[in-house]
Enzyme design. Sequence first.
Site, PDB file in Angstrom:
ATOM      1  N   ASP A 169      -9.243   6.684  -2.618  1.00  0.00           N
ATOM      2  CA  ASP A 169      -8.077   7.132  -3.367  1.00  0.00           C
ATOM      3  C   ASP A 169      -8.569   7.663  -4.714  1.00  0.00           C
ATOM      4  O   ASP A 169      -9.782   7.816  -4.916  1.00  0.00           O
ATOM      5  CB  ASP A 169      -7.058   5.986  -3.543  1.00  0.00           C
ATOM      6  CG  ASP A 169      -7.539   4.927  -4.525  1.00  0.00           C
ATOM      7  OD1 ASP A 169      -8.749   4.915  -4.861  1.00  0.00           O
ATOM      8  OD2 ASP A 169      -6.721   4.122  -4.983  1.00  0.00           O
ATOM      9  N   TYR A 197      -6.152   6.847   4.194  1.00  0.00           N
ATOM     10  CA  TYR A 197      -6.299   5.850   3.121  1.00  0.00           C
ATOM     11  C   TYR A 197      -5.585   4.545   3.488  1.00  0.00           C
ATOM     12  O   TYR A 197      -6.183   3.465   3.462  1.00  0.00           O
ATOM     13  CB  TYR A 197      -5.751   6.386   1.771  1.00  0.00           C
ATOM     14  CG  TYR A 197      -5.549   5.231   0.829  1.00  0.00           C
ATOM     15  CD1 TYR A 197      -6.634   4.682   0.165  1.00  0.00           C
ATOM     16  CD2 TYR A 197      -4.307   4.608   0.710  1.00  0.00           C
ATOM     17  CE1 TYR A 197      -6.481   3.550  -0.621  1.00  0.00           C
ATOM     18  CE2 TYR A 197      -4.148   3.478  -0.074  1.00  0.00           C
ATOM     19  CZ  TYR A 197      -5.234   2.957  -0.742  1.00  0.00           C
ATOM     20  OH  TYR A 197      -5.094   1.831  -1.487  1.00  0.00           O
ATOM     21  N   GLU A 214       0.830  -1.212   0.000  1.00  0.00           N
ATOM     22  CA  GLU A 214       0.000   0.000   0.000  1.00  0.00           C
ATOM     23  C   GLU A 214       0.863   1.260   0.000  1.00  0.00           C
ATOM     24  O   GLU A 214       0.519   2.243  -0.651  1.00  0.00           O
ATOM     25  CB  GLU A 214      -0.952   0.007   1.209  1.00  0.00           C
ATOM     26  CG  GLU A 214      -2.108  -0.972   1.092  1.00  0.00           C
ATOM     27  CD  GLU A 214      -3.020  -0.683  -0.102  1.00  0.00           C
ATOM     28  OE1 GLU A 214      -3.019   0.445  -0.616  1.00  0.00           O
ATOM     29  OE2 GLU A 214      -3.722  -1.611  -0.539  1.00  0.00           O
TER      30      GLU A 214
END
Length: 371
Positions: free
Chosen positions: A144, A126, A43
């Site tokens: 996102d 996020y 991520e």
Amino acid sequence: MISSQEQIHPNHFAEPLLSWYDASKREMPWRDCGDPYRIWVSEIMLQQTRVDQATPYFHRFLGHFPTLEALATANRHEVLMAWEGLGYYSRARNLHDAAKTVLSKHGGVFPQTYHEIRALKGIGPYTAAAVASIAFGLPHAVMDGNVIRVLSRYFGIQEDVSLPATKAQIQQLADGLLDTARPGDFNQAVMELGATVCTPKSPLCAGCPLSTGCVAYKTGKTAELPFKAPKKKIPHHQIVVGICVDDEDRILIALRPEDKMLGGLWEFPGGKVEAGESRKEALIRELKEELGVEVMPGLRLCEVKHAYTHFKITLNAWICRIKTGEPEPRPKASKKLRWITSSELTEYPFPKANRKVTEALQTWLENRRKA
Ligand code: SF4
């Protein structure tokens, strides 16, 4: 805003989306592994990088640091070397610092609540939602660029999506639609749809599982949404750097301070050309300011163009000699200076633009040796 979560039954959104995801999702080395460390690293890498670009770096990074403990106990230099080429180096420094925190504060076990994950360095809303939902099945919706595109088209949102208020509305919509039985898959499915079907240009609406409810599709507005107000022009800086070479052919490099952009990376000393200055004048001034010595620029080695998020640069590099009688260079703007041989250049992490200079330098030195 055309619709809200009250008007869309989540099953009309989540069900077709998840069926599509189950049948169409791409293979990724961190997908379906259930390992929070791998999910977290992926991520962070994917924050500014596409999946196909990030994948080889992911394998390389995991090869160096297969576990969170291996990352936490590595030194900064090794971490930056393993990250080199991916850019946005604060991501690597934060990853490293957060791994140390997990080891010292959580006994090496990755925290399992949204707020504990969010408290780690470099983890924003996020990433916290992504790791919490994908690794631990917690009900947090991600937002996102892909999610913003899909939802702004699906709901026909006309407002500027770069405004915080619009983002907050989209987050609310995502929260309302989230499939709480499969939050990680739901999040990945929206992002996957945005990356492969609901693409920025020419979305593949005919094959989209959400087409029956999609406002942009039904009203022919897919090219107009998401709406973003035009951006200001990105500044373009002229940069000059000096490659100081001594009598033994050693090269002077400088370590950038940790708290500055590209902190912890090595570079050739130099800086911005000011208004009214020639590039050579700027080079002599910058090296005097940074090293406390006067240099004589010789051959102009190369020109490199590079784009960062908020500005672009054109960097020119010169081979330099320090004038006879000058003192030893001192690190006036950097953390430390080091004289190294050309073969050692690959052992130091450099920003991308400087790495292009090291390649030109090695070719030049090679040709000079052969001549
Ligand atoms: S129908 Fe088209 S615009 Fe709407 S969500 Fe699907 S791909 Fe995007």
